[in-house]
Design a protein around this motif. Sequence first.
Motif, PDB file in Angstrom:
ATOM      1  N   GLU A 136      -6.709 -16.198  -1.993  1.00  0.00           N
ATOM      2  CA  GLU A 136      -7.311 -17.506  -2.615  1.00  0.00           C
ATOM      3  C   GLU A 136      -7.688 -17.568  -3.988  1.00  0.00           C
ATOM      4  O   GLU A 136      -7.522 -18.672  -4.738  1.00  0.00           O
ATOM      5  N   LEU A 142      -1.956 -12.753  -5.699  1.00  0.00           N
ATOM      6  CA  LEU A 142      -1.262 -13.683  -4.593  1.00  0.00           C
ATOM      7  C   LEU A 142      -0.674 -13.082  -3.703  1.00  0.00           C
ATOM      8  O   LEU A 142      -0.642 -13.273  -2.665  1.00  0.00           O
ATOM      9  N   GLU A 192      -3.554 -20.351 -10.038  1.00  0.00           N
ATOM     10  CA  GLU A 192      -2.287 -21.310 -10.007  1.00  0.00           C
ATOM     11  C   GLU A 192      -2.251 -22.455 -10.249  1.00  0.00           C
ATOM     12  O   GLU A 192      -1.749 -23.350 -11.269  1.00  0.00           O
ATOM     13  N   ARG A 245      -4.608 -18.236  -6.055  1.00  0.00           N
ATOM     14  CA  ARG A 245      -4.020 -19.720  -5.740  1.00  0.00           C
ATOM     15  C   ARG A 245      -5.068 -20.473  -6.791  1.00  0.00           C
ATOM     16  O   ARG A 245      -4.481 -21.691  -7.185  1.00  0.00           O
TER      17      ARG A 245
END
Length: 291
Positions: free
Chosen positions: A42, A23, A48, A45
Amino acid sequence: MESKLNVYIWDMDETLILLKSLLDGTYAEAFNGLKDVQKGVEIGRLWENHILQICDDHFFYEQIENYNKPFLDGLSEYDDGRDLSDYDFSQDGIGAPCCDVNKRKLAYRHRIIAHRYGQGLHKVLNQGMLKSWNDLYEMTDKYTDRWLSSARAFLEQCSGAIIGSSNTELQHVNVLVTSGSLIPSLVKCLLFRLDDLIEHGNVYSSWEVGKLQCFTWIKERYSRQNVRFCVIGDGWEECEAAQSMRWPFIKIDLQPGGTHRFPGLTLRTVGNYFAVIYGASDAENDKERNE
């Protein structure tokens, strides 16, 4: 037969898995332009999003986010064993676990979480989510030069038992102590394919209590003769806690080409750290001679 036990105490982020360094770009930056930083961001994310969605949809995280406990069994004494098959978790009005009633409600959720962890994500997610998860895992493993699969393979090596020539059995157990909160950490174990190698009862959150306290609990839990501990992580807190306990500490390094990373770390290297503090076991000497 004499029995000895090695307890491996693992950090999670930037050790067994990569997330924060994806990240913030630090993983890719270590390769001096050979890795696409934005692609790593990316990927991070996407992880996440997966973690939060599964936490909320299947592990009560939206309800109990503010009620973090260091481990799932911490409130087991308040669980009366009630059949929860028809229990409506959305209507029981759970609040802060300051009274026995709310402690029981949280203990119920912990019981369900432990059950779902034991089942694995294949029993929880639909086919579309399973494919998305598997695709993301494979993409991440490729981007990180097999960090995830290598860490998992190493955990497999740190499991089971070895019989030495002097009829000594060397057993291994993996314990996770993470500075993250408990429920997302359990979900990360599931998503990063570590759940069959780290039991839910071996996952500790040091979020409120600190790693030294968790290490103390683990020492008490495995308090017996012929037990050895080794801490493996990337941060200062687990390093200081290991030093306080007089346990060996292996610092994981993201830099490419090193031995204290994945792929790279070997049982021989870990055995050398054990030997400095405890001396080498017969079973480990046999294993080294056969490698």
